[in-house]
Design a protein around this motif. Structure first.
Motif, PDB file in Angstrom:
ATOM      1  N   ARG A  75      -8.142  -9.065   8.827  1.00  0.00           N
ATOM      2  CA  ARG A  75      -6.978  -9.948   8.877  1.00  0.00           C
ATOM      3  C   ARG A  75      -6.111  -9.866   7.627  1.00  0.00           C
ATOM      4  NH1 ARG A  75      -9.735 -14.053   9.824  1.00  0.00           N
ATOM      5  NH2 ARG A  75      -9.836 -14.964   7.736  1.00  0.00           N
ATOM      6  N   GLN A  76      -6.731  -9.643   6.434  1.00  0.00           N
ATOM      7  CA  GLN A  76      -5.987  -9.836   5.184  1.00  0.00           C
ATOM      8  C   GLN A  76      -5.870  -8.590   4.304  1.00  0.00           C
ATOM      9  OE1 GLN A  76      -8.055 -14.166   4.830  1.00  0.00           O
ATOM     10  NE2 GLN A  76      -6.879 -13.550   3.043  1.00  0.00           N
ATOM     11  N   VAL A  77      -6.437  -7.468   4.722  1.00  0.00           N
ATOM     12  CA  VAL A  77      -6.356  -6.231   3.939  1.00  0.00           C
ATOM     13  C   VAL A  77      -5.716  -5.144   4.792  1.00  0.00           C
ATOM     14  CG1 VAL A  77      -7.633  -4.459   2.678  1.00  0.00           C
ATOM     15  CG2 VAL A  77      -8.374  -6.856   2.562  1.00  0.00           C
ATOM     16  N   LYS A  78      -4.641  -4.544   4.269  1.00  0.00           N
ATOM     17  CA  LYS A  78      -3.924  -3.510   5.006  1.00  0.00           C
ATOM     18  C   LYS A  78      -3.656  -2.310   4.100  1.00  0.00           C
ATOM     19  CE  LYS A  78      -3.439  -6.244   8.590  1.00  0.00           C
ATOM     20  NZ  LYS A  78      -4.224  -6.026   9.829  1.00  0.00           N
ATOM     21  N   ALA A  79      -3.684  -1.112   4.687  1.00  0.00           N
ATOM     22  CA  ALA A  79      -3.321   0.103   3.953  1.00  0.00           C
ATOM     23  C   ALA A  79      -1.807   0.157   3.787  1.00  0.00           C
ATOM     24  CB  ALA A  79      -3.815   1.340   4.697  1.00  0.00           C
ATOM     25  N   VAL A  80      -1.348   0.563   2.606  1.00  0.00           N
ATOM     26  CA  VAL A  80       0.086   0.681   2.326  1.00  0.00           C
ATOM     27  C   VAL A  80       0.355   2.027   1.660  1.00  0.00           C
ATOM     28  CG1 VAL A  80       0.486  -1.800   2.122  1.00  0.00           C
ATOM     29  CG2 VAL A  80      -0.189  -0.494   0.099  1.00  0.00           C
ATOM     30  N   GLU A  81       1.596   2.471   1.708  1.00  0.00           N
ATOM     31  CA  GLU A  81       1.976   3.742   1.086  1.00  0.00           C
ATOM     32  C   GLU A  81       2.229   3.548  -0.403  1.00  0.00           C
ATOM     33  OE1 GLU A  81       5.243   5.573   2.995  1.00  0.00           O
ATOM     34  OE2 GLU A  81       4.229   5.813   4.935  1.00  0.00           O
ATOM     35  N   HIS A  82       1.707   4.505  -1.191  1.00  0.00           N
ATOM     36  CA  HIS A  82       1.936   4.474  -2.636  1.00  0.00           C
ATOM     37  C   HIS A  82       1.819   5.897  -3.171  1.00  0.00           C
ATOM     38  CE1 HIS A  82       2.402   2.427  -6.443  1.00  0.00           C
ATOM     39  NE2 HIS A  82       1.345   3.034  -6.944  1.00  0.00           N
ATOM     40  N   GLY A  83       2.856   6.698  -2.918  1.00  0.00           N
ATOM     41  CA  GLY A  83       2.820   8.098  -3.327  1.00  0.00           C
ATOM     42  C   GLY A  83       1.684   8.825  -2.631  1.00  0.00           C
ATOM     43  N   ASP A  84       0.921   9.590  -3.414  1.00  0.00           N
ATOM     44  CA  ASP A  84      -0.216  10.334  -2.871  1.00  0.00           C
ATOM     45  C   ASP A  84      -1.509   9.526  -2.939  1.00  0.00           C
ATOM     46  OD1 ASP A  84       1.416  12.546  -2.456  1.00  0.00           O
ATOM     47  OD2 ASP A  84       1.085  13.283  -4.506  1.00  0.00           O
ATOM     48  N   MET A  85      -1.402   8.258  -3.236  1.00  0.00           N
ATOM     49  CA  MET A  85      -2.565   7.412  -3.488  1.00  0.00           C
ATOM     50  C   MET A  85      -2.891   6.556  -2.265  1.00  0.00           C
ATOM     51  SD  MET A  85      -2.824   4.859  -6.756  1.00  0.00           S
ATOM     52  CE  MET A  85      -4.370   4.575  -7.598  1.00  0.00           C
ATOM     53  N   ALA A  86      -4.163   6.502  -1.884  1.00  0.00           N
ATOM     54  CA  ALA A  86      -4.599   5.617  -0.805  1.00  0.00           C
ATOM     55  C   ALA A  86      -4.740   4.208  -1.374  1.00  0.00           C
ATOM     56  CB  ALA A  86      -5.934   6.100  -0.244  1.00  0.00           C
ATOM     57  N   LEU A  87      -3.802   3.333  -1.027  1.00  0.00           N
ATOM     58  CA  LEU A  87      -3.737   1.992  -1.603  1.00  0.00           C
ATOM     59  C   LEU A  87      -3.866   0.948  -0.501  1.00  0.00           C
ATOM     60  CD1 LEU A  87      -3.127   0.676  -4.437  1.00  0.00           C
ATOM     61  CD2 LEU A  87      -0.784   0.398  -3.632  1.00  0.00           C
ATOM     62  N   PHE A  88      -4.515  -0.153  -0.834  1.00  0.00           N
ATOM     63  CA  PHE A  88      -4.677  -1.267   0.101  1.00  0.00           C
ATOM     64  C   PHE A  88      -4.076  -2.527  -0.506  1.00  0.00           C
ATOM     65  CE2 PHE A  88      -7.870   1.829   1.072  1.00  0.00           C
ATOM     66  CZ  PHE A  88      -7.946   1.835   2.451  1.00  0.00           C
ATOM     67  N   GLU A  89      -3.482  -3.331   0.345  1.00  0.00           N
ATOM     68  CA  GLU A  89      -2.817  -4.554  -0.077  1.00  0.00           C
ATOM     69  C   GLU A  89      -3.595  -5.747   0.488  1.00  0.00           C
ATOM     70  OE1 GLU A  89       1.778  -4.913  -0.163  1.00  0.00           O
ATOM     71  OE2 GLU A  89       1.121  -5.839   1.714  1.00  0.00           O
ATOM     72  N   ALA A  90      -3.964  -6.676  -0.393  1.00  0.00           N
ATOM     73  CA  ALA A  90      -4.687  -7.875   0.042  1.00  0.00           C
ATOM     74  C   ALA A  90      -3.750  -9.080  -0.038  1.00  0.00           C
ATOM     75  CB  ALA A  90      -5.909  -8.102  -0.842  1.00  0.00           C
ATOM     76  N   ARG A  91      -3.657  -9.836   1.046  1.00  0.00           N
ATOM     77  CA  ARG A  91      -2.785 -11.016   1.090  1.00  0.00           C
ATOM     78  C   ARG A  91      -3.618 -12.257   1.407  1.00  0.00           C
ATOM     79  NH1 ARG A  91       2.800 -10.067   1.559  1.00  0.00           N
ATOM     80  NH2 ARG A  91       3.326  -7.830   1.617  1.00  0.00           N
ATOM     81  N   ASP A  92      -3.197 -13.379   0.838  1.00  0.00           N
ATOM     82  CA  ASP A  92      -3.895 -14.633   1.096  1.00  0.00           C
ATOM     83  C   ASP A  92      -3.457 -15.215   2.446  1.00  0.00           C
ATOM     84  OD1 ASP A  92      -1.410 -15.805   0.699  1.00  0.00           O
ATOM     85  OD2 ASP A  92      -1.879 -16.555  -1.314  1.00  0.00           O
ATOM     86  N   GLY A  93      -3.961 -16.398   2.779  1.00  0.00           N
ATOM     87  CA  GLY A  93      -3.647 -17.005   4.074  1.00  0.00           C
ATOM     88  C   GLY A  93      -2.187 -17.301   4.276  1.00  0.00           C
ATOM     89  N   ALA A  94      -1.443 -17.462   3.159  1.00  0.00           N
ATOM     90  CA  ALA A  94      -0.012 -17.754   3.261  1.00  0.00           C
ATOM     91  C   ALA A  94       0.834 -16.486   3.302  1.00  0.00           C
ATOM     92  CB  ALA A  94       0.423 -18.623   2.080  1.00  0.00           C
ATOM     93  N   GLY A  95       0.180 -15.322   3.213  1.00  0.00           N
ATOM     94  CA  GLY A  95       0.910 -14.066   3.284  1.00  0.00           C
ATOM     95  C   GLY A  95       1.343 -13.507   1.950  1.00  0.00           C
ATOM     96  N   ALA A  96       0.964 -14.148   0.845  1.00  0.00           N
ATOM     97  CA  ALA A  96       1.348 -13.654  -0.484  1.00  0.00           C
ATOM     98  C   ALA A  96       0.373 -12.580  -0.945  1.00  0.00           C
ATOM     99  CB  ALA A  96       1.364 -14.801  -1.489  1.00  0.00           C
ATOM    100  N   VAL A  97       0.909 -11.538  -1.587  1.00  0.00           N
ATOM    101  CA  VAL A  97       0.060 -10.469  -2.111  1.00  0.00           C
ATOM    102  C   VAL A  97      -0.753 -10.994  -3.296  1.00  0.00           C
ATOM    103  CG1 VAL A  97       0.019  -8.203  -3.212  1.00  0.00           C
ATOM    104  CG2 VAL A  97       1.668  -8.666  -1.397  1.00  0.00           C
ATOM    105  N   VAL A  98      -2.067 -10.815  -3.233  1.00  0.00           N
ATOM    106  CA  VAL A  98      -2.926 -11.256  -4.331  1.00  0.00           C
ATOM    107  C   VAL A  98      -3.504 -10.064  -5.104  1.00  0.00           C
ATOM    108  CG1 VAL A  98      -3.535 -13.428  -3.225  1.00  0.00           C
ATOM    109  CG2 VAL A  98      -4.968 -11.418  -2.834  1.00  0.00           C
ATOM    110  N   ALA A  99      -3.522  -8.875  -4.482  1.00  0.00           N
ATOM    111  CA  ALA A  99      -4.088  -7.720  -5.168  1.00  0.00           C
ATOM    112  C   ALA A  99      -3.727  -6.440  -4.428  1.00  0.00           C
ATOM    113  CB  ALA A  99      -5.605  -7.834  -5.279  1.00  0.00           C
TER     114      ALA A  99
END
Length: 408
Positions: free
Chosen positions: A68-92
């Motif tokens: 529910r709260q961790v999604k893969a995102v694009e960041h150049g050639d790097m495999a990066l994941f974005e973690a969001r809290d329940g309100a949808g704000a990026v926390v890490a």
């Protein structure tokens, strides 16, 4: 019959075949579960590094939070994941980390804070280090030091793991596990630089200073030595991060000096680019005393330079004066001259007052950063490199061991 040699051979082959069959069957049978466990350990590490893991959470709850709260995102050639809290704000922002420890692979999750200035958290989910020593890198007691740890200090990215240093970006090392923590620091710093540089592939520069390549002399202060006012405190130099394809462009390149056709007091100027970084009696070039001396390297064409590393004679404790490094587009140093290092704090050599610090010559060399661009992914173009030195603080002659120019 049992005593017959063929019986012994046949019996041995049969036992081996049955053992191999059992092992193969077990591996096939359990492979799926092993893979699932490894994948769950990684998922749990992500949820923990993001700060979402709570005591008593069931496996299904952990997987649900991850989904529910961790999604893969694009960041150049790097495999990066974005973690969001329940309100949808990026926390890490999170990345997988992997490297070689002392006894095997180290795998984990490194989380960056949204401000891109701090580490949000670190989790290690696989390691084979010694229990109670290097194995402590997997304990929350030790890993908690990384929570909100600054990873950019005074504009310089990177963290340190040390038992002797103190600072905002320094984590206490583990006594008796220096190899483990050194490897982990390299793994972390590589990913910090990649993240901050937009996901580009970078790695620590190999300066070729292994145990067999240098004279591991670490002398202390000489008796009666009065340190210059701008002598720096000696701390371990952070990894110097560069893109792929960087090598020593100066190796075996032509060298000239202020002596012209005259020979130095000891050695030949060609030794400055021979690749030998040792500091024994035959490994250095001794120049004449009394005035600033220089050696100059011709790279053969304009090259993209990421750094210049200078080794003076370091077997004795010597602080060399007025070390100045310049690059230019012509041999006369009249075209596009740039000073990239200058620790002549009082302009005694007449080339301008420098703001860089003085240093004891050491086996790891003095590294001069010539990277350019906001993300430090580009070098600076030049054909010629010149290094000035005005003797040592204790009236030592100028002695050059090696000048390496790293670029592409």
């Amino acid at each position: 019959m049992k005593e017959h040699p063929l019986y012994v051979v046949a019996y041995t082959l049969l036992v081996c075949a049955l053992s191999a069959l059992l092992l193969t069957t077990a591996h096939v049978h359990w492979a799926g579960r092993i893979a699932a466990n490894e994948n769950f350990a990684r998922i749990a590490a992500m949820v923990g590094a993001a700060g979402f893991l709570r005591d008593g959470m069931e496996n299904d709850d952990v997987i649900a939070v991850f989904t529910r709260q961790v999604k893969a995102v694009e960041h150049g050639d790097m495999a990066l994941f974005e973690a969001r809290d329940g309100a949808g704000a990026v926390v890490a922002y999170m990345v997988d980390i992997e490297g070689k420890g002392r006894y095997g692979a180290i795998r984990g999750i490194l989380a960056f804070a949204p401000d891109r200035q701090h580490i949000h958290g670190l989790r290690i989910y696989e390691q084979n280090e010694t229990p109670g020593l290097g194995g402590r890198i997997g304990t929350m007691e030790w890993l908690s030091q990384f929570d909100q740890l600054p990873m950019v200090v005074d504009g310089q990215p990177g963290i340190r793991i040390s038992s002797s240093e103190r600072g905002p970006n320094v984590v206490d090392a583990i006594t008796g596990a220096s190899m483990t923590t050194f490897s982990l620091a390299q793994i972390i710093n590589t990913m910090v630089h990649r993240f901050l540089s937009g996901g580009a592939a970078v790695q620590p520069l190999d300066l070729g200073v292994g145990a067999d390549a240098v004279t591991r002399a670490t002398p202390g202060y000489p008796k009666g030595f009065t340190p210059p006012p701008h002598l720096r405190e000696e701390i371990r130099r952070a990894d110097f991060m560069v893109p792929d394809g960087i090598s020593n462009l100066a190796l075996n390149c032509p060298v000239s000096s202020n002596l012209g056709d005259e020979e130095p007091l000891r050695g030949t100027v060609s030794q400055v680019t021979d690749g030998i970084k040792k500091s024994d009696e035959q490994d250095y070039v001794e120049m004449f005393p009394g005035e600033p001396q220089w050696v100059q390297v011709d790279l053969g064409a304009s090259k993209e330079i990421f750094c210049i590393c200078v080794w003076h004679y370091y077997k004795n404790p010597i602080v060399y004066r007025d070390v100045i490094v310049q690059i230019a587009d012509n041999a006369e140093f009249s075209d596009n001259v740039r000073t990239v290092f200058n620790n002549d704090h009082d302009n005694s050599s007449g080339l301008g007052e420098g703001k860089d610090t003085a240093f004891f010559a050491r086996w790891w060399g003095e590294l001069v950063d010539t990277r350019s661009g906001e993300d430090k992914l580009d070098g600076t173009f030049a054909r010629y490199v010149r290094v000035y030195t005005n003797g040592g603080e204790a009236d030592e002659d100028t002695r050059f061991v090696e000048v390496a120019v790293y670029g592409r």
